[in-house]
Design a protein around this motif. Structure first.
Motif, PDB file in Angstrom:
ATOM      1  N   THR A  42       0.847  -1.187   0.000  1.00  0.00           N
ATOM      2  CA  THR A  42       0.000   0.000   0.000  1.00  0.00           C
ATOM      3  C   THR A  42       0.879   1.231   0.000  1.00  0.00           C
ATOM      4  OG1 THR A  42      -1.711  -1.177   1.241  1.00  0.00           O
ATOM      5  CG2 THR A  42      -1.837   1.232   1.217  1.00  0.00           C
ATOM      6  N   LEU A  43       0.667   2.105  -0.985  1.00  0.00           N
ATOM      7  CA  LEU A  43       1.410   3.358  -1.067  1.00  0.00           C
ATOM      8  C   LEU A  43       0.715   4.388  -0.188  1.00  0.00           C
ATOM      9  CD1 LEU A  43       3.812   4.703  -2.515  1.00  0.00           C
ATOM     10  CD2 LEU A  43       2.178   5.468  -4.247  1.00  0.00           C
ATOM     11  N   THR A  44       1.474   5.067   0.675  1.00  0.00           N
ATOM     12  CA  THR A  44       0.883   6.036   1.600  1.00  0.00           C
ATOM     13  C   THR A  44       1.536   7.406   1.448  1.00  0.00           C
ATOM     14  OG1 THR A  44       2.385   5.413   3.395  1.00  0.00           O
ATOM     15  CG2 THR A  44       0.282   4.245   3.287  1.00  0.00           C
ATOM     16  N   VAL A  51      -2.628  11.353  -1.763  1.00  0.00           N
ATOM     17  CA  VAL A  51      -2.834  10.276  -2.728  1.00  0.00           C
ATOM     18  C   VAL A  51      -4.291  10.280  -3.169  1.00  0.00           C
ATOM     19  CG1 VAL A  51      -0.935   8.850  -1.887  1.00  0.00           C
ATOM     20  CG2 VAL A  51      -3.185   8.589  -0.876  1.00  0.00           C
ATOM     21  N   THR A  54      -7.026   4.148  -5.648  1.00  0.00           N
ATOM     22  CA  THR A  54      -6.658   2.939  -4.912  1.00  0.00           C
ATOM     23  C   THR A  54      -5.148   2.806  -4.883  1.00  0.00           C
ATOM     24  OG1 THR A  54      -8.701   1.885  -5.611  1.00  0.00           O
ATOM     25  CG2 THR A  54      -6.951   0.437  -4.804  1.00  0.00           C
ATOM     26  N   MET A  55      -4.592   2.714  -3.691  1.00  0.00           N
ATOM     27  CA  MET A  55      -3.144   2.705  -3.516  1.00  0.00           C
ATOM     28  C   MET A  55      -2.590   1.325  -3.185  1.00  0.00           C
ATOM     29  SD  MET A  55      -1.992   5.724  -4.075  1.00  0.00           S
ATOM     30  CE  MET A  55      -3.195   6.477  -5.136  1.00  0.00           C
ATOM     31  N   THR A  56      -3.426   0.287  -3.257  1.00  0.00           N
ATOM     32  CA  THR A  56      -2.945  -1.056  -2.939  1.00  0.00           C
ATOM     33  C   THR A  56      -2.562  -1.801  -4.216  1.00  0.00           C
ATOM     34  OG1 THR A  56      -5.208  -1.896  -2.943  1.00  0.00           O
ATOM     35  CG2 THR A  56      -4.281  -1.261  -0.810  1.00  0.00           C
ATOM     36  N   PHE A  65       1.493   5.047 -11.410  1.00  0.00           N
ATOM     37  CA  PHE A  65       1.126   6.236 -10.650  1.00  0.00           C
ATOM     38  C   PHE A  65       1.603   7.481 -11.381  1.00  0.00           C
ATOM     39  CE2 PHE A  65       1.667   2.805  -7.600  1.00  0.00           C
ATOM     40  CZ  PHE A  65       0.512   2.906  -6.833  1.00  0.00           C
ATOM     41  N   SER A  83      -3.420   7.227  -8.734  1.00  0.00           N
ATOM     42  CA  SER A  83      -3.359   5.856  -9.238  1.00  0.00           C
ATOM     43  C   SER A  83      -3.850   5.853 -10.684  1.00  0.00           C
ATOM     44  CB  SER A  83      -4.255   4.954  -8.372  1.00  0.00           C
ATOM     45  OG  SER A  83      -4.356   3.681  -8.958  1.00  0.00           O
TER      46      SER A  83
END
Length: 89
Positions: A42-44, A51, A54-56, A65, A83
């Motif tokens: 997961t990008l945080t 962000v 969806t970052m997963t 990205f 995303s």
């Protein structure tokens, strides 16, 4: 061997790393999850970054990205990361 979070670099570091950076400068990057089990990345956000979307990234998938610089003032640098989509690899 577990789910993990990847934190974006500090916005000041991103701005410093983009030659000739101005508000609106952008860059793309890809994260590929090559884990050998059902583990997600997961990008945080970090600091004044944000962000969107969806970052997963699930096992065996890649996600693109787009980073956009939204402020370059000293100490108030900001970046938004969007995303762009997921691809099975």
């Amino acid at each position: 061997g577990a789910h993990r979070s990847d934190v974006l670099p500090a916005p000041a570091d991103i701005v410093a790393g983009v030659p000739g950076c101005v508000v609106g400068s952008s860059f793309e990057f890809t994260i590929r999850n090559t884990s050998d089990q059902a583990e997600t990345i997961t990008l945080t956000a970090n600091g004044l970054s944000s962000v969107s979307g969806t970052m997963t990234i699930a096992q065996l998938y890649s996600k693109r990205f787009l980073g956009v610089v939204t402020n370059i003032g000293a100490g108030t640098e900001a970046v938004t990361v969007y995303s762009l989509g997921t691809v099975l690899h």
